[in-house]
Design a protein around this motif. Structure first.
Motif, PDB file in Angstrom:
ATOM      1  N   PHE A  20       0.843  -1.194   0.000  1.00  0.00           N
ATOM      2  CA  PHE A  20       0.000   0.000   0.000  1.00  0.00           C
ATOM      3  C   PHE A  20       0.885   1.253   0.000  1.00  0.00           C
ATOM      4  N   ASP A  21       0.377   2.308  -0.626  1.00  0.00           N
ATOM      5  CA  ASP A  21       1.112   3.567  -0.733  1.00  0.00           C
ATOM      6  C   ASP A  21       0.333   4.672  -0.045  1.00  0.00           C
ATOM      7  N   GLU A  22       1.063   5.525   0.705  1.00  0.00           N
ATOM      8  CA  GLU A  22       0.387   6.548   1.504  1.00  0.00           C
ATOM      9  C   GLU A  22       0.089   7.794   0.672  1.00  0.00           C
ATOM     10  N   ILE A  23      -1.098   8.320   0.892  1.00  0.00           N
ATOM     11  CA  ILE A  23      -1.510   9.575   0.279  1.00  0.00           C
ATOM     12  C   ILE A  23      -1.909  10.545   1.387  1.00  0.00           C
TER      13      ILE A  23
ATOM     14  N   THR B 184      -4.813  13.878   1.971  1.00  0.00           N
ATOM     15  CA  THR B 184      -5.881  14.725   1.455  1.00  0.00           C
ATOM     16  C   THR B 184      -6.111  15.873   2.433  1.00  0.00           C
TER      17      THR B 184
ATOM     18  N   LEU C   1     -11.121  10.103   0.160  1.00  0.00           N
ATOM     19  CA  LEU C   1     -10.422   9.198  -0.753  1.00  0.00           C
ATOM     20  C   LEU C   1     -11.168   9.067  -2.068  1.00  0.00           C
TER      21      LEU C   1
ATOM     22  N   TYR D 245      -9.533  10.007  -5.610  1.00  0.00           N
ATOM     23  CA  TYR D 245      -9.398   9.093  -6.745  1.00  0.00           C
ATOM     24  C   TYR D 245     -10.043   9.686  -7.993  1.00  0.00           C
TER      25      TYR D 245
ATOM     26  N   LEU E 126      -2.915   7.221 -11.471  1.00  0.00           N
ATOM     27  CA  LEU E 126      -2.835   6.120 -10.521  1.00  0.00           C
ATOM     28  C   LEU E 126      -2.905   4.789 -11.252  1.00  0.00           C
TER      29      LEU E 126
ATOM     30  N   PHE F 198      -5.424   0.465  -7.284  1.00  0.00           N
ATOM     31  CA  PHE F 198      -4.702   1.397  -6.422  1.00  0.00           C
ATOM     32  C   PHE F 198      -4.902   1.001  -4.969  1.00  0.00           C
ATOM     33  N   ARG F 199      -3.786   0.796  -4.264  1.00  0.00           N
ATOM     34  CA  ARG F 199      -3.807   0.415  -2.847  1.00  0.00           C
ATOM     35  C   ARG F 199      -3.300   1.604  -2.030  1.00  0.00           C
ATOM     36  N   SER F 200      -4.188   2.204  -1.272  1.00  0.00           N
ATOM     37  CA  SER F 200      -3.831   3.446  -0.586  1.00  0.00           C
ATOM     38  C   SER F 200      -3.768   3.266   0.927  1.00  0.00           C
TER      39      SER F 200
ATOM     40  N   GLN G  95      -4.107   5.917   4.163  1.00  0.00           N
ATOM     41  CA  GLN G  95      -4.438   7.281   4.547  1.00  0.00           C
ATOM     42  C   GLN G  95      -4.545   7.315   6.067  1.00  0.00           C
TER      43      GLN G  95
END
Length: 430
Positions: free
Chosen positions: A37-40, A42, A99, A103, A110, A114-116, A118
């Motif tokens: 998973f990748d961090e975003i 917002t 989220l 998106y 992306l 997409f694996r997020s 948050q």
């Protein structure tokens, strides 16, 4: 004298508390990232209309709204009955709605799936009480673009792995599917109009029991024959044998005639989780046909994280395939899992920062500044210390060291004028 307390339902964190929270967050981030998973990030503020679009359930009623700029007294008086007239922004009450908006804004940049991650604070105008705050941290992982049970399995495995890493092994995920709930209510004869209220009552089953559920449904005016059929199902004789998660357990928990495709979906989810955790013994899953999850945007699988040490859930989530389409104009599958950070951080025992030392240098008043800086720099560079704090010696040395230990320091050393940097003995604080 002015009130110096933080606003009700919000908290200050002392250094030791903040350090413990950051350690827990570091573990959560590490395990989530290990699972791909990748961090975003917002904004904490979203458009008022977006936060009140009918997808946030009861949380929409708890939103903190932000007054429009430039309103005069007359405009405020004329709009007093309609928050939408007075507000154009609001603080986010969860991380899922932001989220979905994120998106829709950035999907072209992306990956297809997409694996997020948050992680951040959210705000709800709750009535403050023990364990319920107006500002709290949520830790979410979501998979967007995968409509198969693989996504649910990935979320469950990553979440169980994370609480294991936090020292909370033994977690169980309770699983249900909103489609199975809808089918069950239909099989008993509840009308479409009755179902939202019926689900609210079913969600109280653990608190008020089968008789209480039946009584409340009758008070709601639900179809009498449906209530009778449901009450009979709840009170049906059941054997005490233990069935691990699987087809037999699922079919036993549902009325006869459950759709094969739904059962197969739930069984396959369990098989995937077991395959990922072969050394865990029995599946860390439990099928609960009456698990509801209050958010109205759930469309499929739903789950809650339980732990034997506490009676409340430590997290949960589910599939919300219909949400992103409201922003993007086309349907996109999505499913998420949120760990209840505020609950988990209270369960995680305070731990040392790591194997390296955090040292307090207790110095006499006459030690020159140049020597103090040299001692500190030498410990950080050559002595294996990860933190060093200078403290002037006091008469009550015990209290000083106790405070240092409470702040997460593991050792101390005494420094006197003329001592060679690096030659002081570091002794443990405990």
């Amino acid at each position: 004298m002015a009130n110096v307390n933080p606003p009700r339902g919000m908290r200050d964190f002392l250094p030791a508390d903040k350090a413990r929270r950051e350690r827990v967050l570091a573990v959560i981030r590490d395990r989530y990232r290990a699972h791909g998973f990748d961090e975003i990030e917002t904004p904490v503020v979203e458009e008022y209309d977006r936060l009140h679009a009918g997808i946030g359930g009861d949380n929409e009623k708890l939103s903190f709204n932000i007054l429009r700029r430039g309103l005069d007294a007359e405009a405020i008086r004329s709009g007093a009955e309609d928050p939408a007239v007075l507000s154009d922004l609001g603080l986010r009450y969860d991380l899922t709605v932001p989220l979905a908006r994120f998106y829709a804004t950035n999907h072209g940049r992306l990956p297809a799936v997409f694996r997020s991650i948050q992680i951040g604070p959210v705000w709800r105008a709750e009535r403050p009480q023990k364990g319920r705050y107006r500002q709290f941290v949520q830790c979410d992982i979501d998979i967007i673009g995968d409509g198969t049970s693989r996504a649910e399995a990935e979320l469950i495995v990553a979440s169980l792995d994370t609480i294991d890493a936090l020292g909370l092994a033994g977690g169980i995920v309770r699983v249900n599917d909103r489609r199975a709930l809808e089918w069950m209510l239909d099989s008993f004869g509840f009308t479409d109009e009755e179902r939202p209220g019926v689900l609210i009552t079913i969600d109280k089953l653990d608190k008020i029991g089968p008789d209480g559920v039946a009584a409340e449904l009758r008070e709601r005016g639900a179809t009498a024959s449906a209530v009778d059929a449901f009450a009979a199902f709840l009170l049906r004789p059941q054997t005490m044998e233990h069935d691990p998660y699987g087809e037999r357990q699922i079919r036993t928990a549902l009325p006869e005639g459950a759709p094969d495709e739904l059962v197969a979906h739930l069984v396959g989810l369990g098989e995937a989780v077991v395959a990922a955790r072969p050394d865990a013994g029995e599946p860390p899953l439990q099928y609960d046909p009456f698990l509801v999850r209050g958010m109205g945007y759930y469309t499929g699988t739903i789950f809650e994280l339980a732990h034997p040490s506490v009676s409340y859930s430590l997290g949960g989530g589910g599939r919300y395939d219909g949400m992103i389409g409201r922003f993007l104009g086309r349907q996109v599958p999505a499913v998420g899992f949120s760990i209840g950070f505020e609950r988990i951080v209270d369960l995680v025992a305070a731990q040392q920062t790591d194997a390296a030392q955090a040292v307090v240098l207790v110095h006499d008043a006459d030690v020159p500044v140049a020597e103090l800086v040299a001692h500190k720099t030498t410990l950080l560079r050559d002595g294996g210390a990860v933190r060093v704090r200078l403290e002037r010696r006091t008469k009550n040395l015990k209290a000083l060291l106790e405070r240092a230990a409470a702040d997460g320091y593991t050792g101390f050393a005494s420094v006197r004028a003329g001592d060679a940097p690096g030659a002081t003995e570091v002794r443990p604080l405990s």
